[in-house]
Design a protein around this motif. Structure first.
Motif, mmCIF file in Angstrom:
data_model
loop_
_atom_site.group_PDB
_atom_site.id
_atom_site.type_symbol
_atom_site.label_atom_id
_atom_site.label_comp_id
_atom_site.label_asym_id
_atom_site.label_seq_id
_atom_site.Cartn_x
_atom_site.Cartn_y
_atom_site.Cartn_z
ATOM 1 N N SER A 82 0.828 -1.213 0.000
ATOM 2 C CA SER A 82 0.000 0.000 0.000
ATOM 3 C C SER A 82 0.861 1.262 0.000
ATOM 4 O O SER A 82 0.339 2.357 0.137
ATOM 5 C CB SER A 82 -0.938 0.006 1.217
ATOM 6 O OG SER A 82 -0.209 0.168 2.417
ATOM 7 N N LYS A 83 2.166 1.098 -0.160
ATOM 8 C CA LYS A 83 3.045 2.265 -0.097
ATOM 9 C C LYS A 83 3.878 2.439 -1.365
ATOM 10 O O LYS A 83 4.245 1.460 -2.014
ATOM 11 C CB LYS A 83 4.022 2.119 1.084
ATOM 12 C CG LYS A 83 3.344 2.036 2.443
ATOM 13 C CD LYS A 83 2.746 3.369 2.851
ATOM 14 C CE LYS A 83 2.176 3.334 4.263
ATOM 15 N NZ LYS A 83 0.898 2.605 4.339
ATOM 16 N N ASP A 116 1.322 6.749 1.164
ATOM 17 C CA ASP A 116 0.244 5.766 1.138
ATOM 18 C C ASP A 116 -0.509 5.905 -0.181
ATOM 19 O O ASP A 116 -0.959 6.985 -0.534
ATOM 20 C CB ASP A 116 -0.708 5.980 2.326
ATOM 21 C CG ASP A 116 -1.714 4.850 2.438
ATOM 22 O OD1 ASP A 116 -1.519 3.991 3.299
ATOM 23 O OD2 ASP A 116 -2.689 4.820 1.651
ATOM 24 N N LYS A 117 -0.646 4.799 -0.897
ATOM 25 C CA LYS A 117 -1.244 4.860 -2.241
ATOM 26 C C LYS A 117 -2.704 5.296 -2.209
ATOM 27 O O LYS A 117 -3.226 5.813 -3.188
ATOM 28 C CB LYS A 117 -1.187 3.477 -2.889
ATOM 29 C CG LYS A 117 0.183 3.068 -3.382
ATOM 30 C CD LYS A 117 0.104 1.643 -3.921
ATOM 31 C CE LYS A 117 1.481 1.150 -4.305
ATOM 32 N NZ LYS A 117 1.462 -0.307 -4.585
ATOM 33 N N VAL A 118 -3.391 5.019 -1.110
ATOM 34 C CA VAL A 118 -4.820 5.337 -1.063
ATOM 35 C C VAL A 118 -5.049 6.729 -0.478
ATOM 36 O O VAL A 118 -5.683 7.574 -1.096
ATOM 37 C CB VAL A 118 -5.587 4.276 -0.261
ATOM 38 C CG1 VAL A 118 -7.059 4.634 -0.170
ATOM 39 C CG2 VAL A 118 -5.408 2.906 -0.905
ATOM 40 N N THR A 119 -4.498 6.970 0.695
ATOM 41 C CA THR A 119 -4.752 8.270 1.337
ATOM 42 C C THR A 119 -3.803 9.348 0.839
ATOM 43 O O THR A 119 -4.045 10.529 1.046
ATOM 44 C CB THR A 119 -4.561 8.173 2.863
ATOM 45 O OG1 THR A 119 -3.210 7.774 3.120
ATOM 46 C CG2 THR A 119 -5.489 7.146 3.468
ATOM 47 N N VAL A 162 -1.118 10.114 2.067
ATOM 48 C CA VAL A 162 -0.416 10.737 3.193
ATOM 49 C C VAL A 162 1.070 10.406 3.075
ATOM 50 O O VAL A 162 1.437 9.279 2.754
ATOM 51 C CB VAL A 162 -0.974 10.214 4.536
ATOM 52 C CG1 VAL A 162 -0.066 10.608 5.690
ATOM 53 C CG2 VAL A 162 -2.376 10.753 4.760
ATOM 54 N N PHE A 179 -0.729 -5.040 5.007
ATOM 55 C CA PHE A 179 -0.079 -3.742 4.742
ATOM 56 C C PHE A 179 0.700 -3.328 5.995
ATOM 57 O O PHE A 179 0.184 -2.582 6.828
ATOM 58 C CB PHE A 179 -1.130 -2.674 4.426
ATOM 59 C CG PHE A 179 -2.128 -3.081 3.390
ATOM 60 C CD1 PHE A 179 -1.743 -3.251 2.066
ATOM 61 C CD2 PHE A 179 -3.450 -3.288 3.723
ATOM 62 C CE1 PHE A 179 -2.664 -3.632 1.106
ATOM 63 C CE2 PHE A 179 -4.382 -3.666 2.767
ATOM 64 C CZ PHE A 179 -3.994 -3.840 1.460
ATOM 65 N N LEU A 237 -12.630 3.725 0.487
ATOM 66 C CA LEU A 237 -11.317 3.522 1.104
ATOM 67 C C LEU A 237 -11.028 2.017 1.232
ATOM 68 O O LEU A 237 -9.949 1.533 0.843
ATOM 69 C CB LEU A 237 -11.319 4.170 2.498
ATOM 70 C CG LEU A 237 -9.991 4.329 3.217
ATOM 71 C CD1 LEU A 237 -9.147 5.374 2.502
ATOM 72 C CD2 LEU A 237 -10.208 4.762 4.665
ATOM 73 N N GLU A 297 -10.320 0.524 -2.174
ATOM 74 C CA GLU A 297 -8.986 0.865 -2.700
ATOM 75 C C GLU A 297 -7.907 -0.022 -2.087
ATOM 76 O O GLU A 297 -7.016 -0.501 -2.793
ATOM 77 C CB GLU A 297 -8.644 2.330 -2.398
ATOM 78 C CG GLU A 297 -9.429 3.343 -3.233
ATOM 79 C CD GLU A 297 -9.057 3.274 -4.703
ATOM 80 O OE1 GLU A 297 -7.845 3.294 -5.006
ATOM 81 O OE2 GLU A 297 -9.989 3.169 -5.528
ATOM 82 N N TYR A 298 -7.987 -0.226 -0.782
ATOM 83 C CA TYR A 298 -6.977 -1.088 -0.162
ATOM 84 C C TYR A 298 -7.145 -2.531 -0.624
ATOM 85 O O TYR A 298 -6.174 -3.245 -0.835
ATOM 86 C CB TYR A 298 -7.027 -0.985 1.367
ATOM 87 C CG TYR A 298 -6.361 0.274 1.865
ATOM 88 C CD1 TYR A 298 -4.966 0.397 1.816
ATOM 89 C CD2 TYR A 298 -7.102 1.347 2.333
ATOM 90 C CE1 TYR A 298 -4.352 1.562 2.239
ATOM 91 C CE2 TYR A 298 -6.488 2.513 2.757
ATOM 92 C CZ TYR A 298 -5.115 2.613 2.710
ATOM 93 O OH TYR A 298 -4.499 3.758 3.115
ATOM 94 N N LEU A 300 -5.354 -3.538 -3.624
ATOM 95 C CA LEU A 300 -3.899 -3.695 -3.513
ATOM 96 C C LEU A 300 -3.496 -5.075 -2.999
ATOM 97 O O LEU A 300 -2.330 -5.418 -2.967
ATOM 98 C CB LEU A 300 -3.338 -2.627 -2.569
ATOM 99 C CG LEU A 300 -3.525 -1.173 -3.025
ATOM 100 C CD1 LEU A 300 -3.129 -0.216 -1.913
ATOM 101 C CD2 LEU A 300 -2.705 -0.882 -4.266
ATOM 102 N N ASN A 309 0.221 12.035 11.424
ATOM 103 C CA ASN A 309 0.616 10.891 10.590
ATOM 104 C C ASN A 309 1.545 9.957 11.346
ATOM 105 O O ASN A 309 1.573 8.763 11.106
ATOM 106 C CB ASN A 309 1.333 11.349 9.318
ATOM 107 C CG ASN A 309 0.524 12.373 8.555
ATOM 108 O OD1 ASN A 309 -0.693 12.339 8.584
ATOM 109 N ND2 ASN A 309 1.200 13.273 7.880
#
Lengths: 354, 615
Positions: free
Chosen positions: A206-207, A233-236, A238, B216, B346, B349-350, B353, B605
């Motif tokens: 995911s990165k 992060d590929k989705v958010t 961030v 992840f 969301l 999307e994950y 992956l 973060n």
């Protein structure tokens, strides 16, 4: 039998003609990724060069070598590479390469356009064969004479002692292992580096992990500096940043007219080398490239000094990531039901280390 | 400077002399003691800043007593989470400390595993219908509590109809005694219901979180929280009802005008009652009020917080600003379908992956399971800590009034200075004195002197800064609440050790949970006592022991939040994510290290708070 092919005309179907690196540039262009323009000198050109002009001499030299004897191997390699460096291409081939180089220079309205000359092997998928021309990248080459010389040098990289001994051991005929050379407009980079479409430290898909330094990308690729590191992060989207103390950068020195390693001035050492918007743009390209290829990628990128964002961002290389991609074919969790997973969790505890 | 590593042992604590006598306020089993010293010193006791951030009033301890039993029994005796045991409580100078009890012997773990499988999987499969049953049962319990009749006074003579034609047989003395006992029993019973599914909801969350981390490894805590937390949560209903009432009011100029005016809530009621439109609006207000305005102005754990039904200036203050915003054409409601859609996207999307079908299935199945049962963790909160507690506080106030009326205590709220085992003593004294007839002295002077002394102790305790932890840190923790709610991790324990060893002024960085993404710099506003919330200004960074949903409107004002305690689904975390406000929760020491006016950088973060400049 083309001696040259523009990058945008040759993708993966042309792998045997242009080699892996160049074919991947062709694919990137097809995927709509910004790639600095350039052309391949094909394996046909290489074949004509070594068979048409040099076959007999090369075979004669190689017939004397003793694989056990490093000195003899090195001597043979040295002689062959010297011969290759001194032997001109055929006139037709030289003209075609020159006319491509001029056409490229004309696009940018820059006579003696600086280019990068790189070898692009066709045999990189052979086990243990990744030696082929790995270090052979020449940056900031200007003028047709120099370009031709570096092309010859790249071609001769198939005759390093290691390469010769490998082919002999494996029984590959020398004329069956081929090489292509890429000639590409160089990016006058403010910053450059590499990125992975997964986290190489833990395989997290995911990165996107971006590493960069000031100047040309060589310092990052070769591991000569502590690069800045950005985990996106590929989705958010961030971004987690690690800004390093960066000591040395790779730049073109106008006076010596070559690429040199230079100390980074103190005021830039601890400054983030790419802007936030550039980080995000790079990560978007990483995702796009991974989606296009359908597997994790290891990508080289550069950010042009002059051009405005977002037109300053270029990809100069992409190849499949191998370490984690192999592992990821297996399920991470095993085939367990929710109940089994819940029971597993219920039985577990969190370690506290103090 | 503390030289030795680790935390002091419980019996080593030195109390300020102003606290002298604090022990008598709480039940004797709440004391650290020589008799249990060996067991106590083996455990790790930390200050429970979620449920007891402030000095504890004796009667408010009832909720803690109730959860110590209930939370623990569901883990040890009901659903039987194999290696986990209960959570024990102690009082330290008016502050509550808790510890997860060490794991049971292996043979017990084995026995529990068998029961766990049999009992828990069924609950997961039937949660939706079970929730319906729970809610019905719980509302009936609250209504039963509401129906308890507390006599307004002891009559001079019992009225005729209780004597003739057939004497009732029991009188006001017994009614008061019985009312108190019922009230206490219902509260304890409500707390038994409170944990009916909560331990399992937390366990499901931890399971899903593990799975996300395996797929992840770098997935941020705030994303996992975001994937699980629901938009349609009953805890947000009070605010939604305010929005509804504000819109109704904004459509009727006379009503809007009254609500926007600066007169007191009581005067607003008076003015509204004068017109037909005003009365129509009041009908709607009443509809919302029960149950939705039975929401605490704080966490629901303390009598002094008040609720939207007792501190009317709170909901009416919100109403005023909402009406004004509606008139300016602003949208005041949370966009629930959008929040829901964003979360679904969301997750999608994950999921894309994930590389293998097996992993995708495991992710899907566990996600569905946690989304189903985790609703309990969010929904029970309104019904128990807010609605049910509000009813309790209303009833206790009736007893307080009776004590004042009978001359036993001076102030209605003085009842809170006596614990639940002592209140029956006061009642007995009151009833006995009444029964004995005229001219008989009660123990009023004794009780009142005690109340005065305890007030002083509590005031002194508020100024005392208790250390975050005592005893021996554990090697591992299996108890789900300790991990998730109190967020006890290696980092947390180390952070507390640092806090115990370094003077607060020397700390330069705090670490906590990265609960809501984003990075901001700004000035800190420390809110230790709930009353201070009104001092929060636009753009402040809120620093507090812990936050809760009744403060929701404050989150549109602040730039970031930092809490001492709280995990990824703590109230602050959920609300901050929804408002897009960066948040670091569970720092352990923020309120003792930071001072109002300090400039900090909050990184939601990474969970790091850097102190840039001291005020």
């Amino acid at each position: 039998m083309p001696y040259t092919l523009w990058f945008d005309r040759a993708g993966k179907e042309a792998l045997t003609l242009v080699g892996g690196k160049n074919a991947s540039l062709g694919e990137l262009i097809r995927a709509g990724i910004p790639v600095p323009p350039g052309f391949s000198v094909t394996t046909d050109a290489y074949l004509e060069f070594i068979i048409g002009s040099l076959k007999d001499r090369i075979e004669k030299i190689l017939s004397h070598i003793d694989l056990q004897d490093m000195t003899s191997l090195e001597e043979a390699s040295g002689v062959i590479r010297k011969v290759m460096a001194q032997t001109p291409f055929s006139q037709k081939m030289e003209e075609e390469i020159a006319s491509n180089y001029e056409a490229l220079a004309k696009v940018f309205d820059t006579p003696d356009l600086p280019v990068a000359v790189r070898s692009s092997a066709t045999a990189e998928d052979l086990p243990g064969a990744s030696f082929a021309g790995q270090q052979d990248t020449f940056l900031w080459i200007q003028g047709i004479e120099d370009v031709l010389e570096k092309i010859r040098h790249c071609m001769s990289s198939l005759f390093t002692p290691r390469a010769i001994s490998y082919r002999v051991k494996m029984g590959f005929p020398h004329e069956k292992v081929l090489i292509s050379v890429g000639v590409q407009k160089i990016v006058d980079a403010r910053a450059a580096g590499v990125m992975f479409t997964l986290n190489p430290l833990n395989g997290d898909p995911s990165k996107v992990v971006i590493e960069g330094n000031w100047g040309l990308g060589e310092t990052v690729v070769a591991g000569l500096c502590n690069p800045d590191k950005f985990v996106v992060d590929k989705v958010t989207m961030v971004v987690d940043k690690e800004i390093s103390l960066k000591g040395v950068e790779c730049i073109f020195d106008g006076r010596s007219r070559e690429v040199v390693h230079a100390d980074i001035p103190p005021d830039r050492r601890e400054i983030q080398c790419i802007e936030d918007q550039e980080i995000l743009e790079l990560a978007r390209y990483a995702r796009k490239i991974e989606d296009y290829y359908g597997c994790p990628q290891d990508i080289e990128w550069a950010i042009d000094k002059q051009k405005p964002f977002p037109f300053n961002i270029f990809m100069v290389q992409s190849r499949p990531e191998t370490v984690w991609s192999q592992k990821r074919k297996e399920p991470v969790l095993g085939k367990k039901s929710v109940y089994e997973l819940l029971m597993e969790k219920a039985l577990s505890s969190v370690k506290i280390e103090t | 400077m503390v030289e030795k590593k680790g935390f002091p042992m419980p019996l080593e604590i030195e109390y300020p002399k102003e606290l002298q006598g604090w022990e008598e306020m709480y039940p004797p089993t709440y004391m650290f003691s020589k008799e249990r010293q060996e067991w106590e010193e083996k455990h790790f006791w930390f200050h429970d800043k979620i449920h007891a951030p402030e000095a504890m009033y004796p009667l408010d301890l009832i909720f803690q007593e109730a959860w110590q039993i209930s939370l623990s029994q569901y883990t040890t005796r009901v659903f039987c989470i194999p290696p986990a045991q209960g959570i024990a409580q102690r009082m330290v100078g008016c502050y509550m400390y808790i510890t997860p009890v060490a794991s049971p012997p292996p043979e017990i773990i084995g026995e529990k595993a068998a029961l766990f499988g049999k009992r828990v999987f069924y609950i997961f499969d039937h949660y939706d219908e079970l929730w319906g049953i729970w809610l019905k049962k719980f509302r009936a319990l609250g209504e039963e509590m509401e129906s308890i009749k507390v006599p307004k006074e002891f009559p001079k003579f019992e009225p005729d109809d209780t004597v003739l034609p057939e004497p009732k047989g029991y009188y006001t003395s017994f009614e008061v005694i019985e009312a108190w006992d019922r009230l206490v029993n219902l509260m304890i019973k409500g707390w038994q219901y409170h944990f009916q599914y909560l331990n399992l909801a937390y366990l499901a969350y931890l399971m899903f979180s593990d799975i996300c981390r395996k797929l992840f490894p770098g997935l941020s805590e705030s994303v996992i929280g975001k994937l699980v937390a629901g938009a349609y949560v009953q805890m947000f209903r009070p605010e939604e009802e305010l929005c509804r009432l504000a819109r109704l009011a904004a459509a009727v100029p006379e009503v809007a005008k009254i609500l926007k005016s600066d007169i007191s809530p009581d005067k607003k009621f008076e003015s509204l009652r004068k017109t037909a439109e005003g009365n129509d609006w009041l009908v709607e207000y009443e509809k919302s009020k029960d149950p939705w305005f039975y929401v605490s102005c704080g966490s629901g754990w303390f009598h002094y917080e008040g609720s939207w039904t007792t501190k009317l200036e709170i909901p009416f203050g919100y109403l005023k600003s909402y009406v004004e915003r509606v008139e300016r054409g602003e949208k005041i409601e949370r966009d629930l379908p959008a929040i829901d859609k964003a979360r679904a996207e969301l997750a999608e999307e994950y999921k894309k992956l994930i590389k293998t079908d097996e992993d995708r299935k495991a992710f899907d199945d566990t996600y569905k399971a946690v989304r189903t049962i985790y609703k309990y963790a969010e929904d029970h909160l309104f019904w128990v800590e807010h609605w049910f507690h509000t009813i309790w506080f209303d009833k206790v106030r009736e007893f307080g009034r009776l004590f004042v009326k009978s001359g036993i205590l001076k102030d209605v709220n003085d009842i809170y200075l006596f614990n639940r085992f002592e209140v029956p003593n006061l009642i007995e004294d009151m009833a006995t004195t009444w029964a004995l007839g005229e001219g008989v002295p009660s123990g009023a002077k004794y009780w009142q002197a005690k109340a005065e002394k305890r007030k002083k102790i509590l005031e002194a305790a508020k100024k005392w800064n208790p250390i975050p932890a005592l005893g021996t840190p554990p090697e591992e923790i299996a108890e789900p609440f300790t991990i998730m709610l109190w967020g006890i991790t290696t980092d947390r324990v180390k952070e507390w050790m640092k806090g115990a060893a370094i003077a607060p002024a020397d700390v330069t960085e705090l670490k906590g949970f990265a609960s809501s993404a984003g990075v901001v710099e700004g000035k800190v506003r420390v809110v230790k006592l709930l009353e201070e919330i009104t001092k929060v200004e636009q753009g402040d960074i809120l620093v507090c022991p812990t936050t809760n949903p009744a403060w929701a409107p404050i989150f549109t004002k602040i730039k970031a939040s930092i809490t001492d305690i709280g995990g990824l689904t703590s109230h602050a975390a959920i609300v901050c994510r929804e408002y897009g406000v960066p948040s670091v929760t569970g720092t352990g020491i923020a309120t003792s290290v930071l001072k109002t006016g300090d400039t900090v950088k909050v990184d939601g973060n990474t969970g790091i708070v850097k102190i840039l400049k001291r005020a």
